[in-house]
Design an enzyme around this catalytic site. Structure first.
Site, PDB file in Angstrom:
ATOM      1  N   LYS A 251       0.832  -1.199   0.000  1.00  0.00           N
ATOM      2  CA  LYS A 251       0.000   0.000   0.000  1.00  0.00           C
ATOM      3  C   LYS A 251       0.877   1.263   0.000  1.00  0.00           C
ATOM      4  CE  LYS A 251      -3.841  -2.383   2.354  1.00  0.00           C
ATOM      5  NZ  LYS A 251      -4.642  -2.465   3.608  1.00  0.00           N
TER       6      LYS A 251
ATOM      7  N   TYR B 228     -12.095  -2.821  -3.600  1.00  0.00           N
ATOM      8  CA  TYR B 228     -12.656  -2.991  -2.259  1.00  0.00           C
ATOM      9  C   TYR B 228     -14.192  -3.013  -2.269  1.00  0.00           C
ATOM     10  CZ  TYR B 228      -8.158  -2.558   0.203  1.00  0.00           C
ATOM     11  OH  TYR B 228      -6.891  -2.775   0.708  1.00  0.00           O
TER      12      TYR B 228
ATOM     13  N   GLU C  47      -9.141 -10.619  -7.975  1.00  0.00           N
ATOM     14  CA  GLU C  47      -8.226  -9.484  -7.835  1.00  0.00           C
ATOM     15  C   GLU C  47      -7.121  -9.535  -8.894  1.00  0.00           C
ATOM     16  OE1 GLU C  47      -7.129  -9.665  -3.662  1.00  0.00           O
ATOM     17  OE2 GLU C  47      -9.144  -9.049  -3.044  1.00  0.00           O
TER      18      GLU C  47
ATOM     19  N   ASN D 219      -1.889  -0.172   7.410  1.00  0.00           N
ATOM     20  CA  ASN D 219      -1.336  -1.500   7.704  1.00  0.00           C
ATOM     21  C   ASN D 219      -0.494  -2.074   6.563  1.00  0.00           C
ATOM     22  OD1 ASN D 219      -3.440  -2.125   6.020  1.00  0.00           O
ATOM     23  ND2 ASN D 219      -4.473  -3.527   7.429  1.00  0.00           N
TER      24      ASN D 219
ATOM     25  N   HIS E 115      -1.716  -5.454   1.434  1.00  0.00           N
ATOM     26  CA  HIS E 115      -2.950  -6.214   1.172  1.00  0.00           C
ATOM     27  C   HIS E 115      -2.599  -7.601   0.668  1.00  0.00           C
ATOM     28  CE1 HIS E 115      -6.844  -7.338  -0.588  1.00  0.00           C
ATOM     29  NE2 HIS E 115      -6.132  -7.782  -1.614  1.00  0.00           N
TER      30      HIS E 115
HETATM   31  N1  UDP Z   1      -9.658  -1.234   7.439  1.00  0.00           N
HETATM   32  C1  UDP Z   1      -9.773  -0.072   8.194  1.00  0.00           C
HETATM   33  N2  UDP Z   1     -10.538  -0.106   9.322  1.00  0.00           N
HETATM   34  C2  UDP Z   1     -11.173  -1.230   9.746  1.00  0.00           C
HETATM   35  C3  UDP Z   1     -11.053  -2.393   8.981  1.00  0.00           C
HETATM   36  C4  UDP Z   1     -10.292  -2.370   7.839  1.00  0.00           C
HETATM   37  O1  UDP Z   1      -9.213   0.951   7.835  1.00  0.00           O
HETATM   38  O2  UDP Z   1     -11.846  -1.191  10.799  1.00  0.00           O
HETATM   39  C5  UDP Z   1      -8.851  -1.213   6.223  1.00  0.00           C
HETATM   40  C6  UDP Z   1      -7.486  -1.878   6.426  1.00  0.00           C
HETATM   41  O3  UDP Z   1      -6.523  -1.131   5.668  1.00  0.00           O
HETATM   42  C7  UDP Z   1      -7.693  -3.245   5.831  1.00  0.00           C
HETATM   43  C8  UDP Z   1      -8.641  -2.928   4.672  1.00  0.00           C
HETATM   44  O4  UDP Z   1      -9.516  -1.940   5.208  1.00  0.00           O
HETATM   45  O5  UDP Z   1      -6.478  -3.837   5.424  1.00  0.00           O
HETATM   46  C9  UDP Z   1      -9.462  -4.084   4.147  1.00  0.00           C
HETATM   47  O6  UDP Z   1     -10.167  -4.669   5.224  1.00  0.00           O
HETATM   48  P1  UDP Z   1     -10.237  -6.255   5.388  1.00  0.00           P
HETATM   49  O7  UDP Z   1     -11.196  -6.545   6.484  1.00  0.00           O
HETATM   50  O8  UDP Z   1     -10.465  -6.879   4.052  1.00  0.00           O
HETATM   51  O9  UDP Z   1      -8.765  -6.604   5.949  1.00  0.00           O
HETATM   52  P2  UDP Z   1      -7.522  -7.334   5.241  1.00  0.00           P
HETATM   53  O10 UDP Z   1      -8.085  -8.387   4.317  1.00  0.00           O
HETATM   54  O11 UDP Z   1      -6.732  -6.276   4.512  1.00  0.00           O
HETATM   55  O12 UDP Z   1      -6.728  -7.932   6.372  1.00  0.00           O
HETATM   56 MG    MG Z   2      -9.510  -8.245   2.857  1.00  0.00          MG
END
Ligand code: UDP
Ligand code: MG
Length: 148
Positions: free
Chosen positions: A9, A49, A126, A112, A115
């Protein structure tokens, strides 16, 4: 063989973590099949997303992902989707184990660093979205040193 979509990211790029992150996937033994350095626009980020469009953090997430260039990659290997998620660590870095990418390099959930696809089905979707031109056809000469 199984493939997954991994994206460093904009914060990971800005913080100089590209080499470190690619190195972790390489050293594990996974094979790089595609890589591009791009800044995506809002409609594209919203498509990536789409499943999260009803979440309260969706707008901030789209802002974050479009805020600078990302490194989009396809990695291949046995169990790469599940193992890739383990290498990345839990979504919230406060809960990601040390030794994982998020556990070692991130603090806030909205920054974080990386991805990774969460299932084979989403990985295929994707990969098709980010690499419509397809990925490289090659086989590493290390194959028989990594797989029995
Ligand atoms: N995210 C966020 N707040 C939240 C949950 C998710 O900003 O409460 C963001 C975070 O960057 C995350 C992304 O949204 O990586 C996608 O969410 P997902 O639940 O798919 O998590 P991932 O698959 O990336 O672990
Ligand atoms: Mg995810």
């Amino acid at each position: 063989m199984e493939q997954t979509f991994i994206m460093i990211k904009p914060d990971g790029v800005q913080r100089g973590l590209v080499g470190e992150i690619i190195g972790r996937f390489e050293k594990k033994g996974f094979t790089l099949k595609g890589l591009k350095f791009i800044t995506v626009d809002r409609p594209f980020a919203e498509r990536h997303y789409a499943d999260l469009s009803s979440k309260p953090f969706f707008n901030g997430l789209v802002e974050y992902i479009t805020s600078g260039p990302v490194v989009a990659m396809v990695w291949q290997g046995k169990g790469v989707v599940t193992t890739g998620r383990k290498i990345i660590g839990a979504t919230n870095p406060a809960e990601s184990a040390p030794g994982t990418i998020r556990g070692d390099y991130a603090i806030d959930i909205g920054r974080n660093v990386i991805h990774g696809s969460d299932a084979v089905e989403s990985a295929n979707k994707e990969i098709a979205l980010w690499f419509p031109e397809g990925v490289a056809e090659w086989r590493s000469s290390l194959h028989s040193w990594i797989y029995e």
